[in-house]
Design an enzyme around this catalytic site. Structure first.
Site, PDB file in Angstrom:
ATOM      1  N   GLY A   1     -70.828  41.719 -12.396  1.00 47.17           N
ATOM      2  CA  GLY A   1     -69.993  40.571 -12.730  1.00 47.17           C
ATOM      3  C   GLY A   1     -68.514  40.874 -12.795  1.00 47.17           C
ATOM      4  O   GLY A   1     -67.732  40.029 -13.251  1.00 47.17           O
TER       5      GLY A   1
ATOM      6  N   HIS B   1     -60.593  49.151 -15.032  1.00 47.20           N
ATOM      7  CA  HIS B   1     -60.222  48.559 -16.312  1.00 47.20           C
ATOM      8  C   HIS B   1     -61.447  48.342 -17.194  1.00 47.20           C
ATOM      9  O   HIS B   1     -62.589  48.404 -16.718  1.00 47.20           O
ATOM     10  CB  HIS B   1     -59.500  47.221 -16.110  1.00 47.20           C
ATOM     11  CG  HIS B   1     -60.382  46.107 -15.632  1.00 47.20           C
ATOM     12  ND1 HIS B   1     -60.855  46.024 -14.338  1.00 47.20           N
ATOM     13  CD2 HIS B   1     -60.908  45.034 -16.289  1.00 47.20           C
ATOM     14  CE1 HIS B   1     -61.597  44.949 -14.201  1.00 47.20           C
ATOM     15  NE2 HIS B   1     -61.662  44.332 -15.387  1.00 47.20           N
TER      16      HIS B   1
ATOM     17  N   HIS C   1     -70.555  52.329 -29.278  1.00 39.97           N
ATOM     18  CA  HIS C   1     -71.016  51.845 -30.565  1.00 39.97           C
ATOM     19  C   HIS C   1     -70.663  52.892 -31.621  1.00 39.97           C
ATOM     20  O   HIS C   1     -71.006  54.067 -31.475  1.00 39.97           O
ATOM     21  CB  HIS C   1     -72.535  51.616 -30.564  1.00 39.97           C
ATOM     22  CG  HIS C   1     -72.939  50.316 -29.957  1.00 39.97           C
ATOM     23  ND1 HIS C   1     -74.252  49.902 -29.872  1.00 39.97           N
ATOM     24  CD2 HIS C   1     -72.201  49.318 -29.412  1.00 39.97           C
ATOM     25  CE1 HIS C   1     -74.308  48.714 -29.294  1.00 39.97           C
ATOM     26  NE2 HIS C   1     -73.077  48.344 -29.000  1.00 39.97           N
TER      27      HIS C   1
END
Length: 364
Positions: free
Chosen positions: A164, A171, A286
């Site tokens: 997508g 980036h 995370h």
């Protein structure tokens, strides 16, 4: 579920379930399905010849974006506010009187875009080590800055059109929110429960066990491990873990950041070398929650990065998460051990570097 092991069981031939302790879910492993012929969708391979600078590319230095803002003539990393953010800092609250089946809550935050490099024709594995260190330093700076206010700071990179990503310029994005999103909230609960029961962070113990077993290891260094998780869902999914207990990316020492840059380049080079293509993936960091939650005990947390690449059989055949995966549970087609062995055995010299060397030799 039976706890008895049948001596005839072969994980490469017989379907079985594997537990994901970070999500308290199970994944179905059906490696024998790799034998089936493929007659499904074939993707277009990623574009290989990308111009270094394009006047119409809104991420290039000095160019104007859709908002009318003009990028600086940057020569390293470059961060700006997303022109079309999913989160804004000043959204009003929904109504407080709500039916239990139709609940909503306020959601506030900020969204930023971070360019890794001024050139559009490079990716992280093709950047210099020091340039990747500068990316890591900027990640830590953004977590420090946004984490002083927001409960969660999500760094993520979608690489490739298959994931997508509409712009090939190197980036990532950084979204900070005043709420704890679903995935980290679930991970927080699972890591906390494990720590309360076993007295040690889940991923710290897991890294030690995987380092000893070695069968799912892809790369290792004095400070870092890369492995295909025992419970991996995506074909060549990997987990990047520090060896020592670290809560957030801001805690990394200068040496650990250098080591991280090196092992990231090595991993991403292997990814590209697998099918000799700029390998698509979604990745993200995370770490322990931030903002108002900084005051709480998060010793159950361990910093880690997830890499989720979709490619399965070739540069043009990807894994689809549809049907059974959406309606029942996650399923994978080759074992994590098979995936780790393939990645582990790949060269660490990038295929594009080899191609240039061959071209140079032929020109002599």
């Amino acid at each position: 579920m039976s706890g008895n092991k049948d001596d005839s069981f072969d994980p490469k031939e017989h379907q079985h379930l594997r537990y994901n302790p970070l999500r308290d879910t199970w994944v179905l492993v059906s490696a024998h399905r790799m034998k089936r012929p493929w007659a499904g969708q074939v993707e277009r391979p990623p574009e290989q010849q990308i111009p270094r600078y394009e006047p119409s590319n809104p991420l290039c230095p000095g160019n104007r974006r859709a908002s009318g803002q003009v990028n600086s003539d940057y020569n390293s990393t470059f961060v700006f506010d997303n022109d079309f953010p999913a989160l804004q800092p000043d959204a009003p609250d929904p109504a407080s009187d709500q039916h239990p089946l139709f609940q909503s809550k306020a959601a506030r935050g900020v969204c930023k875009v971070m360019c890794f490099h001024p050139w559009s024709d490079v990716t992280l594995p093709l950047m210099k080590n020091q340039e990747v260190v500068e990316v890591i330093d900027k990640w830590a700076e953004l977590v420090e800055e946004l984490g002083s206010t927001y409960r969660w700071v999500q760094i993520f990179e979608n690489k490739g059109a298959m994931m997508g990503c509409s712009n090939p310029h190197p980036h990532c994005q950084v979204w900070a929110s005043d709420f704890l999103p679903n995935e980290p909230a679930l991970s927080d609960r699972c890591q906390r429960a494990f720590h309360q029961k076993h007295g040690e962070p889940l991923l710290l113990q897991y890294a030690r066990e995987e380092a000893a077993k070695k069968e799912r290891l892809v790369l290792q260094s004095s400070d870092w491990l890369v492995l295909v998780p025992y419970w991996a869902t995506w074909p060549y999914q990997t987990l990047l873990l520090p060896r020592r207990h670290i809560l957030r990316i801001t805690e990394l020492t200068a040496e650990e950041r250098k080591g991280l840059a090196d092992i990231m380049k090595r991993l991403l080079t292997k990814y590209d070398n697998l099918f000799e293509v700029s390998f698509p993936y979604s990745m993200g960091w995370h770490g322990a929650p931030t903002g108002p939650l900084l005051k709480e005990d998060h010793s159950h947390w361990q910093l880690h990065a997830h890499y989720y690449p979709p490619l399965l059989r070739s540069a043009t055949v990807k894994k689809f998460m549809v049907g059974y995966e959406l309606l029942a549970q996650e399923q994978r087609d080759l074992t994590p051990e098979q995936a780790a062995e393939k990645l582990r055995n790949l060269p660490e010299e990038h295929y594009r570097t080899r191609e240039k060397q061959v071209e140079g030799d032929e020109a002599k």
